[in-house]
Design a protein around this motif. Structure first.
Motif, PDB file in Angstrom:
ATOM      1  N   THR A   1      -0.071  11.710  -9.528  1.00 40.89           N
ATOM      2  CA  THR A   1      -0.528  13.322  -9.080  1.00 40.89           C
ATOM      3  C   THR A   1      -0.075  14.651  -8.711  1.00 40.89           C
ATOM      4  O   THR A   1      -0.392  15.294  -9.783  1.00 40.89           O
ATOM      5  CB  THR A   1      -0.995  12.887  -7.567  1.00 40.89           C
ATOM      6  OG1 THR A   1      -1.993  11.690  -7.631  1.00 40.89           O
ATOM      7  CG2 THR A   1      -2.708  14.238  -6.715  1.00 40.89           C
TER       8      THR A   1
ATOM      9  N   LEU B   1       1.284  -1.295  -0.397  1.00 39.86           N
ATOM     10  CA  LEU B   1      -0.102  -0.034  -0.007  1.00 39.86           C
ATOM     11  C   LEU B   1       0.608   1.286  -0.107  1.00 39.86           C
ATOM     12  O   LEU B   1       0.676   2.277  -0.404  1.00 39.86           O
ATOM     13  CB  LEU B   1      -0.856  -0.043   1.081  1.00 39.86           C
ATOM     14  CG  LEU B   1      -1.912   1.078   1.208  1.00 39.86           C
ATOM     15  CD1 LEU B   1      -3.104   1.337   0.217  1.00 39.86           C
ATOM     16  CD2 LEU B   1      -2.720   0.544   2.524  1.00 39.86           C
ATOM     17  N   ARG B   2       1.829   1.617   0.862  1.00 40.27           N
ATOM     18  CA  ARG B   2       2.836   2.149   0.633  1.00 40.27           C
ATOM     19  C   ARG B   2       3.339   2.822  -0.214  1.00 40.27           C
ATOM     20  O   ARG B   2       3.933   3.310  -1.251  1.00 40.27           O
ATOM     21  CB  ARG B   2       3.960   1.832   2.021  1.00 40.27           C
ATOM     22  CG  ARG B   2       4.616   2.920   1.969  1.00 40.27           C
ATOM     23  CD  ARG B   2       6.051   2.983   3.139  1.00 40.27           C
ATOM     24  NE  ARG B   2       5.288   3.311   4.736  1.00 40.27           N
ATOM     25  CZ  ARG B   2       5.189   2.169   5.031  1.00 40.27           C
ATOM     26  NH1 ARG B   2       6.673   1.267   4.885  1.00 40.27           N
ATOM     27  NH2 ARG B   2       5.072   1.434   6.527  1.00 40.27           N
ATOM     28  N   GLN B   3       4.315   1.738  -1.276  1.00 44.23           N
ATOM     29  CA  GLN B   3       4.330   2.019  -2.403  1.00 44.23           C
ATOM     30  C   GLN B   3       3.840   2.304  -3.865  1.00 44.23           C
ATOM     31  O   GLN B   3       4.017   3.416  -4.173  1.00 44.23           O
ATOM     32  CB  GLN B   3       4.719   0.526  -3.628  1.00 44.23           C
ATOM     33  CG  GLN B   3       6.380  -0.253  -2.146  1.00 44.23           C
ATOM     34  CD  GLN B   3       6.790  -1.016  -2.970  1.00 44.23           C
ATOM     35  OE1 GLN B   3       5.588  -2.340  -2.827  1.00 44.23           O
ATOM     36  NE2 GLN B   3       7.558  -1.736  -2.190  1.00 44.23           N
ATOM     37  N   THR B   4       2.095   1.648  -3.280  1.00 44.99           N
ATOM     38  CA  THR B   4       1.039   2.595  -4.491  1.00 44.99           C
ATOM     39  C   THR B   4       1.196   3.730  -4.210  1.00 44.99           C
ATOM     40  O   THR B   4       0.659   4.655  -5.208  1.00 44.99           O
ATOM     41  CB  THR B   4       0.221   1.165  -3.924  1.00 44.99           C
ATOM     42  OG1 THR B   4       0.004  -0.438  -4.363  1.00 44.99           O
ATOM     43  CG2 THR B   4      -1.491   1.730  -5.079  1.00 44.99           C
ATOM     44  N   LEU B   5       1.248   3.722  -3.510  1.00 39.58           N
ATOM     45  CA  LEU B   5       0.652   5.471  -2.271  1.00 39.58           C
ATOM     46  C   LEU B   5       1.767   6.395  -3.039  1.00 39.58           C
ATOM     47  O   LEU B   5       1.406   7.428  -3.751  1.00 39.58           O
ATOM     48  CB  LEU B   5       0.462   5.583  -0.878  1.00 39.58           C
ATOM     49  CG  LEU B   5      -0.619   5.376  -0.071  1.00 39.58           C
ATOM     50  CD1 LEU B   5      -0.923   5.602   1.237  1.00 39.58           C
ATOM     51  CD2 LEU B   5      -2.197   5.974  -1.399  1.00 39.58           C
ATOM     52  N   THR B   6       2.935   5.629  -2.851  1.00 41.02           N
ATOM     53  CA  THR B   6       4.126   6.685  -3.568  1.00 41.02           C
ATOM     54  C   THR B   6       4.231   6.856  -4.965  1.00 41.02           C
ATOM     55  O   THR B   6       4.676   8.271  -5.212  1.00 41.02           O
ATOM     56  CB  THR B   6       5.487   6.253  -3.021  1.00 41.02           C
ATOM     57  OG1 THR B   6       5.604   5.547  -2.266  1.00 41.02           O
ATOM     58  CG2 THR B   6       6.691   6.394  -3.744  1.00 41.02           C
ATOM     59  N   SER B   7       3.614   5.599  -5.628  1.00 38.76           N
ATOM     60  CA  SER B   7       4.113   6.425  -7.308  1.00 38.76           C
ATOM     61  C   SER B   7       2.464   6.611  -7.493  1.00 38.76           C
ATOM     62  O   SER B   7       2.402   7.631  -8.270  1.00 38.76           O
ATOM     63  CB  SER B   7       3.548   4.316  -7.880  1.00 38.76           C
ATOM     64  OG  SER B   7       2.615   4.020  -7.441  1.00 38.76           O
ATOM     65  N   ILE B   8       1.464   6.750  -6.755  1.00 40.64           N
ATOM     66  CA  ILE B   8       0.520   7.300  -6.716  1.00 40.64           C
ATOM     67  C   ILE B   8       0.280   8.642  -6.889  1.00 40.64           C
ATOM     68  O   ILE B   8      -0.171   9.640  -7.835  1.00 40.64           O
ATOM     69  CB  ILE B   8      -1.152   7.313  -6.231  1.00 40.64           C
ATOM     70  CG1 ILE B   8      -1.472   5.510  -6.578  1.00 40.64           C
ATOM     71  CG2 ILE B   8      -2.415   8.696  -6.471  1.00 40.64           C
ATOM     72  CD1 ILE B   8      -2.288   4.958  -5.498  1.00 40.64           C
ATOM     73  N   GLN B   9       1.316   9.696  -6.130  1.00 35.33           N
ATOM     74  CA  GLN B   9       2.104  10.798  -5.530  1.00 35.33           C
ATOM     75  C   GLN B   9       2.489  10.914  -6.858  1.00 35.33           C
ATOM     76  O   GLN B   9       2.286  12.223  -6.865  1.00 35.33           O
ATOM     77  CB  GLN B   9       2.535  11.221  -4.361  1.00 35.33           C
ATOM     78  CG  GLN B   9       1.782  10.787  -3.071  1.00 35.33           C
ATOM     79  CD  GLN B   9       3.133  10.777  -1.925  1.00 35.33           C
ATOM     80  OE1 GLN B   9       4.439  10.465  -2.259  1.00 35.33           O
ATOM     81  NE2 GLN B   9       1.777  10.692  -0.884  1.00 35.33           N
TER      82      GLN B   9
END
Length: 132
Positions: A79, A68-76
């Motif tokens: 974004t 989840l942390r990796q997914t959020l980092t890539s989404i940032q």
């Protein structure tokens, strides 16, 4: 002292305590049912911890958190670039709107058409050959 009133209050108190402890037989099982439910829950917790299932569960939760942390980092990152693109698009749209409001014909023709000069009261200009 009101001994009869006090006796009635004690009787009422004892009745209420009995209902709390044993239930009233009308869907309220009282604390004894709660104790039984708590014992069942504790047995289930003991089974989970006895079989190392809790350790497996914790490892799976940690793995999920990392993903989840990796997914959020890539989404940032996505974004940030999306916001930059949106800003650029907004600026370009504002410029297009400004041009269209000043010269609507420029949306169809590249340059505005030449202005038409209407003759005044039937008087025509003479061209270079001298004819009307």
């Amino acid at each position: 002292m009101d001994i009869d009133g006090t006796q009635k209050k004690f009787d009422s108190l004892l009745t209420n305590l009995n209902i709390i402890m044993a239930g009233d037989g009308k869907g309220n099982d009282g604390l004894t049912r709660s104790v039984k439910d708590l014992n069942i829950l504790l047995e289930r917790v003991a089974k989970v911890t006895d079989k190392d299932e809790l350790n497996v569960l914790v490892r799976e939760v940690v793995g999920t958190m990392v993903a989840l942390r990796q997914t959020l980092t890539s989404i940032q990152g996505d974004t940030s670039s999306t916001f930059a693109n949106l800003k650029q698009t907004s600026d370009q749209l504002n410029e297009l709107t400004r041009i269209a409001s000043q010269s609507p014909s420029s949306l169809i023709w590249s340059e505005p058409p030449p202005k038409i000069v209407l003759p005044m009261n039937g008087v025509h200009e003479q061209n270079s050959s001298g004819t009307k």
